[in-house]
Design a protein around this motif. Structure first.
Motif, PDB file in Angstrom:
ATOM      1  N   ILE A 106       0.821  -1.222   0.000  1.00 46.88           N
ATOM      2  CA  ILE A 106       0.000   0.000   0.000  1.00 46.88           C
ATOM      3  C   ILE A 106       0.852   1.268   0.000  1.00 46.88           C
ATOM      4  O   ILE A 106       0.338   2.368  -0.202  1.00 46.88           O
ATOM      5  CB  ILE A 106      -0.982   0.037   1.193  1.00 46.88           C
ATOM      6  N   TYR A 107       2.164   1.101   0.210  1.00 47.28           N
ATOM      7  CA  TYR A 107       3.058   2.262   0.182  1.00 47.28           C
ATOM      8  C   TYR A 107       3.771   2.402  -1.164  1.00 47.28           C
ATOM      9  O   TYR A 107       4.754   3.130  -1.276  1.00 47.28           O
ATOM     10  CB  TYR A 107       4.092   2.143   1.307  1.00 47.28           C
ATOM     11  N   SER A 108       3.279   1.720  -2.186  1.00 46.13           N
ATOM     12  CA  SER A 108       3.948   1.687  -3.483  1.00 46.13           C
ATOM     13  C   SER A 108       4.260   3.069  -4.044  1.00 46.13           C
ATOM     14  O   SER A 108       5.350   3.312  -4.554  1.00 46.13           O
ATOM     15  CB  SER A 108       3.099   0.901  -4.494  1.00 46.13           C
ATOM     16  N   ALA A 109       3.297   3.990  -3.968  1.00 47.74           N
ATOM     17  CA  ALA A 109       3.483   5.319  -4.566  1.00 47.74           C
ATOM     18  C   ALA A 109       4.483   6.170  -3.800  1.00 47.74           C
ATOM     19  O   ALA A 109       5.071   7.100  -4.361  1.00 47.74           O
ATOM     20  CB  ALA A 109       2.147   6.052  -4.663  1.00 47.74           C
ATOM     21  N   ARG A 110       4.698   5.851  -2.520  1.00 43.38           N
ATOM     22  CA  ARG A 110       5.612   6.663  -1.708  1.00 43.38           C
ATOM     23  C   ARG A 110       6.692   5.792  -1.063  1.00 43.38           C
ATOM     24  O   ARG A 110       7.169   6.065   0.029  1.00 43.38           O
ATOM     25  CB  ARG A 110       4.820   7.425  -0.638  1.00 43.38           C
ATOM     26  N   PHE A 111       7.073   4.747  -1.769  1.00 45.39           N
ATOM     27  CA  PHE A 111       8.022   3.760  -1.249  1.00 45.39           C
ATOM     28  C   PHE A 111       9.349   4.395  -0.843  1.00 45.39           C
ATOM     29  O   PHE A 111       9.936   4.058   0.183  1.00 45.39           O
ATOM     30  CB  PHE A 111       8.242   2.681  -2.311  1.00 45.39           C
ATOM     31  N   ALA A 112       9.824   5.323  -1.648  1.00 45.38           N
ATOM     32  CA  ALA A 112      11.109   5.972  -1.380  1.00 45.38           C
ATOM     33  C   ALA A 112      10.953   7.254  -0.560  1.00 45.38           C
ATOM     34  O   ALA A 112      11.918   7.983  -0.343  1.00 45.38           O
ATOM     35  CB  ALA A 112      11.838   6.272  -2.690  1.00 45.38           C
ATOM     36  N   GLY A 113       9.723   7.530  -0.111  1.00 45.62           N
ATOM     37  CA  GLY A 113       9.507   8.678   0.769  1.00 45.62           C
ATOM     38  C   GLY A 113       8.784   9.847   0.140  1.00 45.62           C
ATOM     39  O   GLY A 113       8.094  10.597   0.821  1.00 45.62           O
TER      40      GLY A 113
END
Length: 201
Positions: free
Chosen positions: A87-94
């Motif tokens: 669920i954090y795919s879009a903000r994986f790198a922050g």
């Protein structure tokens, strides 16, 4: 003609959904086309929960106008990473929506990993009215590549290889990807349920 608002500001997702739903007797519009500028906070623990949160927030704004609202939440799940980025795919790198950094982080984490299995997941929630909500989920399995390939698509598409075609989603033209994608599979399920609902009215 029924009107449907896509509860998203992601122009790539909106384009794909519109293309896939083309042909149904539904007038599909985006939040922007409806004159709404809003980012709904995704506080759920699953793709379905996040899709429902987004759909409900937008539905509240339009329930007097007899609009249906469709929201999706999607991402990549990598087996060797315990389902990350999920669920954090879009903000994986922050940073939300930074595809390049997200892909770089994924490649670094997968550097010495032999098990490259992964899947794209797309959860969709359609709120028809206050008493009727449809929830579906589509998945497509593939393999995480060792480098980015292709100029099409968005997100993790250049790293997601679809073995049957021996191509990444990033190497596929839109129509080809749209026929096999997780979003297509979710929308196929949604279309079935929409037809069942309206036939039962």
């Amino acid at each position: 003609m029924k009107k449907l608002i896509i509860a998203s500001n992601n122009k790539n997702k909106i384009k794909e959904i519109k293309e896939i739903l083309d042909g149904l007797n539904i007038d599909v519009i985006s939040l922007k086309e409806a004159g709404i500028d809003i980012e709904v906070e995704e506080t759920g623990d699953t793709f379905i929960e996040n899709a429902y949160i987004k759909a409900l927030e937008i539905f509240k704004l339009f329930k007097e106008d007899n609009y249906m609202v469709l929201a999706d939440d999607s991402g990549l799940s990598v087996e060797a990473l315990g389902g990350q980025p999920g669920i954090y795919s879009a903000r994986f790198a922050g940073e939300h929506g930074n595809d390049k950094k997200n892909n770089e982080k994924l490649l670094n984490m997968m550097k010495d990993v032999e098990n490259r299995k992964g899947k794209f997941i797309c959860a969709m929630v359609l709120i028809i009215d206050e008493n009727n909500t449809i929830k579906v989920q589509g998945e497509v399995e593939g393999v995480i590549g060792y480098e980015e390939k292709g100029i099409h698509g968005f997100g993790y598409d250049p790293l997601f290889c679809y073995p049957e075609y021996n191509m990444t989603f990033g190497e596929m033209e839109g129509n080809l990807k749209n026929n096999i994608s997780h979003r297509r599979r979710a929308l196929n399920e949604l279309e079935k349920k929409i037809k069942e609902y309206f036939q039962g009215e």
